[in-house]
Design an enzyme around this catalytic site. Structure first.
Site, PDB file in Angstrom:
ATOM      1  N   TYR A 137       0.814  -1.218   0.000  1.00 44.36           N
ATOM      2  CA  TYR A 137       0.000   0.000   0.000  1.00 44.36           C
ATOM      3  C   TYR A 137       0.848   1.268   0.000  1.00 44.36           C
ATOM      4  O   TYR A 137       0.369   2.344  -0.352  1.00 44.36           O
ATOM      5  CB  TYR A 137      -0.931   0.036   1.227  1.00 44.36           C
ATOM      6  N   LYS A 192       3.542 -15.328   2.257  1.00 44.18           N
ATOM      7  CA  LYS A 192       3.486 -16.052   0.984  1.00 44.18           C
ATOM      8  C   LYS A 192       4.947 -16.303   0.565  1.00 44.18           C
ATOM      9  O   LYS A 192       5.391 -15.903  -0.515  1.00 44.18           O
ATOM     10  CB  LYS A 192       2.715 -15.188  -0.040  1.00 44.18           C
ATOM     11  N   ASP A 224      -2.961 -18.177   1.459  1.00 46.94           N
ATOM     12  CA  ASP A 224      -4.099 -18.863   0.835  1.00 46.94           C
ATOM     13  C   ASP A 224      -4.630 -19.956   1.755  1.00 46.94           C
ATOM     14  O   ASP A 224      -5.837 -20.126   1.927  1.00 46.94           O
ATOM     15  CB  ASP A 224      -3.718 -19.415  -0.553  1.00 46.94           C
ATOM     16  N   ASP A 248      -5.351  -7.034   5.873  1.00 45.41           N
ATOM     17  CA  ASP A 248      -6.551  -6.311   5.450  1.00 45.41           C
ATOM     18  C   ASP A 248      -7.662  -7.315   5.115  1.00 45.41           C
ATOM     19  O   ASP A 248      -8.800  -7.214   5.574  1.00 45.41           O
ATOM     20  CB  ASP A 248      -6.180  -5.470   4.212  1.00 45.41           C
ATOM     21  N   ASP A 252     -10.961  -8.921   7.844  1.00 40.18           N
ATOM     22  CA  ASP A 252     -12.381  -8.806   7.485  1.00 40.18           C
ATOM     23  C   ASP A 252     -13.041 -10.181   7.402  1.00 40.18           C
ATOM     24  O   ASP A 252     -14.196 -10.351   7.790  1.00 40.18           O
ATOM     25  CB  ASP A 252     -12.551  -8.060   6.153  1.00 40.18           C
TER      26      ASP A 252
END
Ligand code: NAD
Length: 357
Positions: A137, A192, A224, A248, A252
């Site tokens: 980001y 990852k 994943d 992020d 959620d």
């Protein structure tokens, strides 16, 4: 010594819900000084800026910030830097709040609110630590350009840079281990590393930091797989630590396991444990001022404030147990009510928690 708490109610339901959390904090008999200041749209209306200098000054002087919510559609036409949401970004930046803590806790009494089977989520209690100031980001270079020589030559192309410096990883990892020490001593680092160099560094640094925390059991999981395990067997997790992008998404996902937006607290911390505590929901302008909002996410945010910024674990547990008792007694605001239960308003829910304390 008295701790200064900055109370920033904000917009919409913000004032109603923070009022209940303040009542609960006051009832504990701790040496707390609470000072209130405007933020968000309310601050724009009063002072022409969503994060006025006096509010920022109060936030900086405080041990912790109790934050309601900001935003209302009526501010949507303002220039971006004057929108209510900028106040949160400004506080994060000014106070270097680099760690976002999102517990996903499902009180057994609310197991039916989840879209997952009750036996999978009942009693769920996990904490996700998301790094907040780095990663793809914020990495440079980023931008839009016309692709050069190669298979996409002449096409528009977007690009971003995933990057973390080891000091950024080290400080969030440390917080992850410390949070695990306050809980069930299990830390799962999500990355990852099979594909990304940034993730390989992340994993290496987390392993280095783990040497200082032999009492915490460290595991690693690819993002994943973590996304799958969160819906398959979420109770296997205790604390998850991860970067900004993965956090992020996973935080959620974890929030939805509980199915009730009015119940979830959060914290953003800096290196000196100063923190901003807020419910994960927004300002809910649709129900503002109607005594309908569920104040429990904010009350539970106050419990986090005591735990993480003031080191008052016993008081935090007192609040959480009071919330548990109220739910066990079948007292509910509209958003979490089931047939046959006593439905109450914001104020009455605050009364019930105070009585249970
Ligand atoms: P929202 O979270 O405010 O509301 C979503 C839905 O959930 C609404 O129907 C609302 O009534 C309900 N809801 C939310 N909190 C509740 C509570 N405590 N009790 C009962 N019901 C509750 O999200 P939105 O409607 O998308 O956004 C409204 C405003 O909030 C926007 O201006 C948005 O920018 C802002 N927002 C602020 C924050 C923040 O301050 N951190 C976070 C998200 C959204």
């Amino acid at each position: 010594m008295s701790h200064l708490i900055a109370v920033l109610p904000g917009d919409g339901i913000g004032p109603e819900i923070t009022q209940q959390a303040v009542r609960v904090l006051e009832a504990l008999g701790l040496p707390l000084t609470m000072e209130t200041a405007p933020i968000g749209g309310a601050a724009y209306d009063a002072h022409g800026h969503p994060l006025p200098a006096q509010t920022l000054d109060l936030a900086k002087r405080s041990s912790a910030i109790l934050f309601g919510a900001v935003g209302d559609w009526k501010y949507d036409s303002l220039a971006r830097e004057l929108r209510p949401e900028q106040a949160i970004l400004g506080l994060r930046k000014e106070l270097s709040l680099f760690a976002n803590l999102r517990p996903a806790m499902l009180f057994p009494e609310l197991a039916n609110a989840s879209s997952l089977k009750p036996e999978i989520v009942s009693g769920l209690d996990i904490l996700i630590l998301r790094e907040l100031t780095g990663d793809i980001y914020f990495g440079q270079p980023r931008g839009l350009r016309t692709a050069g020589e190669g298979p996409f030559e002449g096409e528009r192309e977007g690009f971003d840079t995933m990057r973390y410096a080891e000091s950024e990883i080290r400080r969030i990892a440390k917080l992850g281990f410390e949070a695990a020490q306050k809980r069930n001593r299990k830390l799962c680092s999500v990355d990852k590393a099979n594909v990304l160099e940034t993730s390989q560094l992340w994993r290496d640094v987390v392993i280095e930091v783990s040497k200082d925390y032999p009492d915490v059991e460290l595991s690693h999981m690819y993002v994943d797989n973590a996304a799958m395990q969160l819906v398959r067997a979420p109770r296997e997790f205790d604390v998850i630590v991860t970067g900004n992008l993965f956090g992020d998404i996973l935080s959620d996902e974890a929030a939805m396991l509980t199915g009730s937006i009015g119940m979830l607290p959060s914290a953003s911390l800096n290196a000196s444990s100063q923190g901003l505590y807020e419910p994960i929901h927004g300002s809910a302008p649709d129900i503002a001022g109607q005594n309908k909002a569920n104040p429990l996410a904010t009350i539970l945010s106050a419990a986090m404030l005591l735990r993480y910024s003031l080191n008052e674990e016993a008081a935090a547990v007192r609040i959480e147990n009071a919330v548990r008792k109220v739910l066990a007694d079948g007292i509910r605001t509209g958003d979490i009510a089931e047939a046959g239960m006593q439905q109450v308003g914001t104020q009455e829910m605050g009364d019930a928690v105070l009585a249970a304390l």
